[in-house]
Design a protein around this motif. Structure first.
Motif, PDB file in Angstrom:
ATOM      1  N   MET A   1       0.840  -1.197   0.000  1.00  0.00           N
ATOM      2  CA  MET A   1       0.000   0.000   0.000  1.00  0.00           C
ATOM      3  C   MET A   1       0.872   1.241   0.000  1.00  0.00           C
ATOM      4  O   MET A   1       2.014   1.215   0.483  1.00  0.00           O
ATOM      5  N   GLY A   2       0.319   2.299  -0.517  1.00  0.00           N
ATOM      6  CA  GLY A   2       1.089   3.524  -0.523  1.00  0.00           C
ATOM      7  C   GLY A   2       0.372   4.668  -1.199  1.00  0.00           C
ATOM      8  O   GLY A   2      -0.863   4.653  -1.312  1.00  0.00           O
ATOM      9  N   TRP A   3       1.169   5.623  -1.645  1.00  0.00           N
ATOM     10  CA  TRP A   3       0.641   6.866  -2.175  1.00  0.00           C
ATOM     11  C   TRP A   3       1.323   7.257  -3.480  1.00  0.00           C
ATOM     12  O   TRP A   3       2.551   7.136  -3.600  1.00  0.00           O
ATOM     13  N   TYR A   4       0.516   7.700  -4.405  1.00  0.00           N
ATOM     14  CA  TYR A   4       0.977   8.347  -5.624  1.00  0.00           C
ATOM     15  C   TYR A   4       0.384   9.754  -5.636  1.00  0.00           C
ATOM     16  O   TYR A   4      -0.548  10.051  -4.880  1.00  0.00           O
TER      17      TYR A   4
ATOM     18  N   VAL B   1       4.735   0.964   1.015  1.00  0.00           N
ATOM     19  CA  VAL B   1       5.233   0.030   2.022  1.00  0.00           C
ATOM     20  C   VAL B   1       4.655  -1.348   1.720  1.00  0.00           C
ATOM     21  O   VAL B   1       3.459  -1.483   1.422  1.00  0.00           O
ATOM     22  N   THR B   2       5.517  -2.349   1.778  1.00  0.00           N
ATOM     23  CA  THR B   2       5.074  -3.707   1.491  1.00  0.00           C
ATOM     24  C   THR B   2       4.576  -4.384   2.759  1.00  0.00           C
ATOM     25  O   THR B   2       4.759  -3.878   3.872  1.00  0.00           O
TER      26      THR B   2
ATOM     27  N   SER C   1       9.022  -3.252   3.844  1.00  0.00           N
ATOM     28  CA  SER C   1       9.966  -2.511   3.009  1.00  0.00           C
ATOM     29  C   SER C   1       9.307  -1.235   2.510  1.00  0.00           C
ATOM     30  O   SER C   1       8.142  -1.249   2.099  1.00  0.00           O
ATOM     31  N   ILE C   2      10.064  -0.165   2.527  1.00  0.00           N
ATOM     32  CA  ILE C   2       9.543   1.158   2.161  1.00  0.00           C
ATOM     33  C   ILE C   2      10.360   1.748   1.027  1.00  0.00           C
ATOM     34  O   ILE C   2      11.591   1.645   1.013  1.00  0.00           O
ATOM     35  N   THR C   3       9.640   2.365   0.102  1.00  0.00           N
ATOM     36  CA  THR C   3      10.267   3.094  -0.991  1.00  0.00           C
ATOM     37  C   THR C   3       9.715   4.508  -1.011  1.00  0.00           C
ATOM     38  O   THR C   3       8.491   4.701  -0.936  1.00  0.00           O
TER      39      THR C   3
END
Length: 115
Positions: free
Chosen positions: A34-37, A51-52, A56-58
């Motif tokens: 989940m995350g943000w664009y 974040v997985t 793990s975070i990108t």
């Protein structure tokens, strides 16, 4: 069917902070990724932070050191703490989730940073 509901956007002055939240509901069996664009006017949608399920975070280079993504896996919720906001952070922010090869998008929340 999965729904993503975002909240927390708004208008803030440069240097200020906002916190976005996104809660997933529906047919969910795992956190997934989940995350943000975000998408600014006249620009392509771009990754902000994800974040997985394993943690793990990108981050996009443009937000490193200013934005922090976090999650509550039990609630299938992801947060984006945005500090030191800049006018160039102005965009519609979309929540994103992918799991088992299927992706979902939220409706978007406007973030406007005034100079």
């Amino acid at each position: 069917q999965v729904q993503l509901v975002e909240s927390g956007g708004g208008l803030v002055q440069a240097g200020g902070s906002l916190r976005l939240s996104c809660a997933a509901s529906g047919s969910i069996f795992s956190f997934g990724t989940m995350g943000w664009y975000r998408q600014a006017p006249g620009k392509q949608r771009e990754l902000v932070a994800v974040v997985t399920s394993g943690g793990s975070i990108t981050y996009a280079d443009s937000v490193k050191g200013r934005f922090t993504i976090s999650r509550d896996s039990a609630l299938f919720t992801v947060y984006l703490q945005m500090n030191s906001l800049k006018p160039e952070d102005t965009a519609v922010y979309y929540c994103y989730r992918v799991a088992f090869g299927r992706d979902n998008w939220g409706q978007g929340t406007q973030v406007t940073v005034s100079s």
